[in-house]
Motif scaffolding. Structure first.
Motif, PDB file in Angstrom:
ATOM      1  N   VAL A   1      -5.669   2.053   9.160  1.00 47.64           N
ATOM      2  CA  VAL A   1      -6.779   1.160   9.527  1.00 47.64           C
ATOM      3  C   VAL A   1      -7.176   0.304   8.326  1.00 47.64           C
ATOM      4  CG1 VAL A   1      -9.225   1.094  10.165  1.00 47.64           C
ATOM      5  CG2 VAL A   1      -7.655   2.607  11.400  1.00 47.64           C
ATOM      6  N   ARG A   2      -7.328   0.930   7.172  1.00 44.53           N
ATOM      7  CA  ARG A   2      -7.701   0.187   5.958  1.00 44.53           C
ATOM      8  C   ARG A   2      -6.621  -0.816   5.571  1.00 44.53           C
ATOM      9  NH1 ARG A   2      -9.724   5.158   4.861  1.00 44.53           N
ATOM     10  NH2 ARG A   2      -7.881   5.844   3.732  1.00 44.53           N
TER      11      ARG A   2
ATOM     12  N   ILE B   1       5.781   6.923   2.334  1.00 46.69           N
ATOM     13  CA  ILE B   1       4.573   7.731   2.138  1.00 46.69           C
ATOM     14  C   ILE B   1       3.661   7.506   3.343  1.00 46.69           C
ATOM     15  CG2 ILE B   1       2.533   8.138   0.706  1.00 46.69           C
ATOM     16  CD1 ILE B   1       4.166   7.012  -1.670  1.00 46.69           C
ATOM     17  N   LYS B   2       3.346   8.587   4.055  1.00 44.16           N
ATOM     18  CA  LYS B   2       2.469   8.449   5.222  1.00 44.16           C
ATOM     19  C   LYS B   2       1.056   8.109   4.767  1.00 44.16           C
ATOM     20  CE  LYS B   2       5.114  11.173   8.390  1.00 44.16           C
ATOM     21  NZ  LYS B   2       5.050  11.682   9.724  1.00 44.16           N
TER      22      LYS B   2
ATOM     23  N   SER C   1      -6.529  -3.770   8.130  1.00 41.19           N
ATOM     24  CA  SER C   1      -7.750  -4.567   7.950  1.00 41.19           C
ATOM     25  C   SER C   1      -7.677  -5.384   6.666  1.00 41.19           C
ATOM     26  CB  SER C   1      -8.986  -3.666   7.907  1.00 41.19           C
ATOM     27  OG  SER C   1      -9.153  -2.990   9.118  1.00 41.19           O
ATOM     28  N   THR C   2      -7.242  -4.760   5.594  1.00 41.87           N
ATOM     29  CA  THR C   2      -7.129  -5.447   4.310  1.00 41.87           C
ATOM     30  C   THR C   2      -6.083  -6.554   4.360  1.00 41.87           C
ATOM     31  OG1 THR C   2      -7.820  -3.448   3.145  1.00 41.87           O
ATOM     32  CG2 THR C   2      -6.685  -5.129   1.834  1.00 41.87           C
ATOM     33  N   ALA C   3      -4.972  -6.311   5.044  1.00 40.16           N
ATOM     34  CA  ALA C   3      -3.921  -7.320   5.171  1.00 40.16           C
ATOM     35  C   ALA C   3      -4.460  -8.571   5.861  1.00 40.16           C
ATOM     36  CB  ALA C   3      -2.727  -6.753   5.933  1.00 40.16           C
ATOM     37  N   VAL C   4      -5.223  -8.377   6.928  1.00 40.17           N
ATOM     38  CA  VAL C   4      -5.784  -9.516   7.656  1.00 40.17           C
ATOM     39  C   VAL C   4      -6.873 -10.199   6.833  1.00 40.17           C
ATOM     40  CG1 VAL C   4      -7.064 -10.201   9.729  1.00 40.17           C
ATOM     41  CG2 VAL C   4      -5.136  -8.607   9.920  1.00 40.17           C
TER      42      VAL C   4
ATOM     43  N   VAL D   1       0.860  -1.181   0.000  1.00 38.18           N
ATOM     44  CA  VAL D   1       0.000   0.000   0.000  1.00 38.18           C
ATOM     45  C   VAL D   1       0.895   1.229   0.000  1.00 38.18           C
ATOM     46  CG1 VAL D   1      -1.786   1.290   1.213  1.00 38.18           C
ATOM     47  CG2 VAL D   1      -1.815  -1.207   1.282  1.00 38.18           C
ATOM     48  N   LYS D   2       0.876   1.987  -1.094  1.00 36.53           N
ATOM     49  CA  LYS D   2       1.692   3.205  -1.233  1.00 36.53           C
ATOM     50  C   LYS D   2       3.138   2.967  -0.795  1.00 36.53           C
ATOM     51  CE  LYS D   2      -2.094   6.453  -0.850  1.00 36.53           C
ATOM     52  NZ  LYS D   2      -2.651   7.608  -0.165  1.00 36.53           N
ATOM     53  N   LYS D   3       3.727   1.940  -1.348  1.00 33.27           N
ATOM     54  CA  LYS D   3       5.121   1.547  -1.135  1.00 33.27           C
ATOM     55  C   LYS D   3       5.409   0.945   0.243  1.00 33.27           C
ATOM     56  CE  LYS D   3       6.963   4.848  -4.461  1.00 33.27           C
ATOM     57  NZ  LYS D   3       7.924   5.927  -4.681  1.00 33.27           N
TER      58      LYS D   3
END
Length: 148
Positions: A114-115, A106-107, A118-121, A17-19
């Motif tokens: 949170v996204r 990238i922050k 959650s998406t990783a899990v 996610v964004k590097k």
């Protein structure tokens, strides 16, 4: 007889996610001590990672005996809690999940974290193989030999 699902094998998935790289590790775990051994192993294996966030749900997922989580330095409530939230909406118990994060420069902000967690899990659950555990109760029956 009641029962629930458990992971049938350890699993590793990856999300970018964004590097930032989110490596998710799933373990079948029966207690906190076992979970912390898995966590320590991952900390030693991925010493250069920025965060080792985790959550576990022990026992029957409908009535767990223990749940816990850690943001491991991420802003409060942006990693462990979203991970546990996904876990609590699944029918899998005796499970320990660790997400190892490598910061990509990238922050993501609180909502993005949170996204991402959650998406990783959720991605790990999508790939997970499970097996049924059936809770049994011991029963002792006594009878005379002629009643056998």
């Amino acid at each position: 007889m009641s029962g629930y699902l458990i992971p049938s094998a350890n699993l590793e998935t990856e999300l970018i996610v964004k590097k930032s790289r989110f490596s998710t590790f799933v373990f079948h775990t029966k207690n906190r001590a076992e979970a912390m051994i898995h966590l320590q192993t991952l900390r030693e294996r991925y010493t250069d990672a920025r965060h080792h966030c985790w959550a576990y749900l022990l026992g029957d997922p409908k009535a767990p005996t223990s749940v816990a989580m850690s943001d491991d330095g991420e802003p409060s409530g942006t990693a462990g809690k979203p991970m546990l939230n996904v876990m609590q909406h699944k029918d899998v118990g005796d499970i320990f999940i660790v997400v190892v994060r490598y910061f990509g420069g990238i922050k993501l902000g609180a909502g993005g974290l949170v996204r991402a967690y959650s998406t990783a899990v959720q991605s790990a659950y999508d790939e997970m193989q499970c097996q049924q555990v059936i809770s049994l109760e011991p029963l002792r029956l006594s009878c005379a030999f002629d009643e056998e």
